[in-house]
Design an enzyme around this catalytic site. Sequence first.
Site, PDB file in Angstrom:
ATOM      1  N   ASN A 148     -12.368  -0.431  -5.415  1.00 26.01           N
ATOM      2  CA  ASN A 148     -12.240  -1.152  -7.023  1.00 26.01           C
ATOM      3  C   ASN A 148     -13.196  -2.177  -7.224  1.00 26.01           C
ATOM      4  O   ASN A 148     -13.639  -2.847  -6.579  1.00 26.01           O
ATOM      5  CB  ASN A 148     -11.032  -1.996  -7.022  1.00 26.01           C
ATOM      6  CG  ASN A 148     -10.910  -2.675  -8.381  1.00 26.01           C
ATOM      7  OD1 ASN A 148     -11.232  -2.127  -9.265  1.00 26.01           O
ATOM      8  ND2 ASN A 148     -10.062  -3.612  -8.333  1.00 26.01           N
ATOM      9  N   TYR A 187       0.842  -1.007  -0.093  1.00 30.94           N
ATOM     10  CA  TYR A 187       0.059  -0.103  -0.009  1.00 30.94           C
ATOM     11  C   TYR A 187       0.830   1.238   0.027  1.00 30.94           C
ATOM     12  O   TYR A 187       0.592   2.320  -0.932  1.00 30.94           O
ATOM     13  CB  TYR A 187      -0.961   0.091   1.385  1.00 30.94           C
ATOM     14  CG  TYR A 187      -1.993  -1.167   1.055  1.00 30.94           C
ATOM     15  CD1 TYR A 187      -3.140  -0.793   0.602  1.00 30.94           C
ATOM     16  CD2 TYR A 187      -1.702  -2.369   1.737  1.00 30.94           C
ATOM     17  CE1 TYR A 187      -4.165  -2.017   0.518  1.00 30.94           C
ATOM     18  CE2 TYR A 187      -2.335  -3.367   1.862  1.00 30.94           C
ATOM     19  CZ  TYR A 187      -3.672  -3.261   1.010  1.00 30.94           C
ATOM     20  OH  TYR A 187      -4.662  -4.127   0.958  1.00 30.94           O
ATOM     21  N   CYS A 229      -6.236  -5.276  -7.938  1.00 32.42           N
ATOM     22  CA  CYS A 229      -5.873  -4.855  -6.522  1.00 32.42           C
ATOM     23  C   CYS A 229      -5.515  -6.059  -5.817  1.00 32.42           C
ATOM     24  O   CYS A 229      -4.839  -5.886  -4.628  1.00 32.42           O
ATOM     25  CB  CYS A 229      -7.305  -4.374  -6.104  1.00 32.42           C
ATOM     26  SG  CYS A 229      -8.833  -5.267  -6.072  1.00 32.42           S
TER      27      CYS A 229
END
Length: 180
Positions: free
Chosen positions: A134, A111, A142
């Site tokens: 998402n 992240y 992701c």
Amino acid sequence: MKNDKKQTIDWSILHYDKWQLYVARTEKGLCYVGSPGQTYEELKSLMQKRFPNANLVENKKALNPYLKELQEYFEGTRQTFSLPADIKGTPFQQEIWAALNQIPYGQTCSYSDIAQIIQRPAAIRAVGTAIGANPILITVPCHRVIGKNGAITGYRGGTEMKRYLLQLEAQSDRKKSIRL
């Protein structure tokens, strides 16, 4: 005169192994790939939030090209997706989702790496929130974002699915390099 024509969102279900995933598209492209175990009511609710004036119509024929690409991905024969997407989000979410598309197949990043890519190193929590929003799992990867310590972290599709996708990509990438 105002055009009150409702938008149509076509949907179908992708069955793969033990999973069933709702998949939806607008006339502009793929707008949703769901999570395992999701219900039709959840799909309907999410689509009403993102496309308030839309009618949901089951239409496997319209979704076949998308289902085919997802199936090929699950079979390890596809690494990128070629069909258009129609994903709605805030400018920040769009920026994060674009950064996710830069993560190569078979690789991961954290992240904080994504926060660095968008040149906002302090926005790690906001990055996580945007990743969680998402709407098109797998096609916007992701699942390739993991904890800084390498831990498999939260995923809308569930950590079991995330682990599976990462292993699939690692195995496919190894097979590819062996063939060279």
